[in-house]
Design an enzyme around this catalytic site. Structure first.
Site, PDB file in Angstrom:
ATOM      1  N   ASP A  68       0.763  -1.085  -0.176  1.00 36.59           N
ATOM      2  CA  ASP A  68       0.096   0.177  -0.087  1.00 36.59           C
ATOM      3  C   ASP A  68       0.931   1.142  -0.111  1.00 36.59           C
ATOM      4  OD1 ASP A  68      -2.081  -2.002   0.316  1.00 36.59           O
ATOM      5  OD2 ASP A  68      -2.844  -0.874   2.210  1.00 36.59           O
ATOM      6  N   HIS A 210       3.886  -2.033   3.126  1.00 36.37           N
ATOM      7  CA  HIS A 210       4.292  -0.795   2.491  1.00 36.37           C
ATOM      8  C   HIS A 210       5.525  -0.643   1.485  1.00 36.37           C
ATOM      9  CE1 HIS A 210       1.114  -0.598   5.404  1.00 36.37           C
ATOM     10  NE2 HIS A 210       0.526   0.163   4.943  1.00 36.37           N
TER      11      HIS A 210
END
Ligand code: NI
Length: 243
Positions: A68, A210
């Site tokens: 993400d 991430h």
């Protein structure tokens, strides 16, 4: 001494023949029923095993690794290099405002077979906005992604996992959450991130990381090496949802 007449012998041969046919056909039917029962039982057991995370063979050891908040020009490229080396397909949820200037990275993601999804334009918690503002966060991001890869994302990962069904029905997208979260954004401890994921992994898990942090990229590649050595196969997250 008892003697068979010719007619009796003929009859006996005839009965033997019929018996053989009956036994033969009966065996085939029994075998077919047994095979069917075994097949159904295995299918049920496999389903239960997948749900409970017990892997029965290598074809079922599927997990998805998702990233993400990117893209990031440096760390995402490094991650893509590592994924390519390991022949792993991943899933990326992009933040709309990070797209400009990183078009090459996104094109590369797409061309190398990774799945690209929407993570809103400004990384906002969607359920704190009214529906129109929330829709605009999503639509703007979809438009930016479509401009770069020529395809509109089907999946959205709502930041913080927060969304409403009303919103989703209006934007016609599928939400994609996660099942393993090592909270990589909160630590620089690569070993800690790797352990949190690899110690608790099970079939069908969706790992959240991430790609904007170097530490997360390094951890991701270690996680992949460990899980691949254990027979796990990395698929894009839509494959897990479809199963
Ligand atoms: Ni996020």
């Amino acid at each position: 001494m008892y003697r068979f007449s010719k007619g009796m012998i003929k009859k006996k041969k005839h009965y033997n023949y019929i018996n053989k046919i009956i036994i033969g056909v009966g065996s085939i039917i029994i075998m077919a029923i047994l095979t069917l029962v075994i097949f159904v039982q295995k299918a049920q057991a496999d389903k239960q095993n997948i749900q409970s995370g017990i892997c029965t063979d290598t074809t079922e050891r599927c997990v998805a690794i998702t990233f993400d908040d990117g893209p990031n020009p440096k760390s995402t490229q490094r991650l893509l290099d590592g994924l390519k080396e390991r022949n792993v397909k991943a899933t990326f949820f992009l933040v709309g405002k990070n797209i400009e200037g990183n078009e090459d990275v996104i094109k590369r993601m797409y061309e190398e077979g990774h799945l690209i999804g929407n993570h809103t334009y400004t990384h906002v918690q969607l359920d704190t906005l009214n529906v129109n503002m929330a829709k605009s966060e999503i639509i703007q991001t979809n438009e930016k992604i479509t401009e770069v890869i020529g395809e509109c994302p089907k999946y959205i990962r709502p930041p913080f996992g927060a969304y409403s069904d009303k919103l989703l029905s209006e934007i016609n997208m599928m939400p994609m959450l996660w099942s393993v979260d090592p909270e990589d954004w909160a630590t620089k401890d690569i070993r800690g991130i790797v352990n949190k994921v690899t110690k608790n992994i099970k079939c069908g898990d969706i790992i959240l990381l991430h790609d904007i942090y170097d530490t997360s990229v390094e951890a991701a590649l270690e996680i992949i090496d460990i899980l691949q050595s254990q027979g796990y196969v990395f698929v894009t997250a839509d494959q897990i949802l479809l199963d």
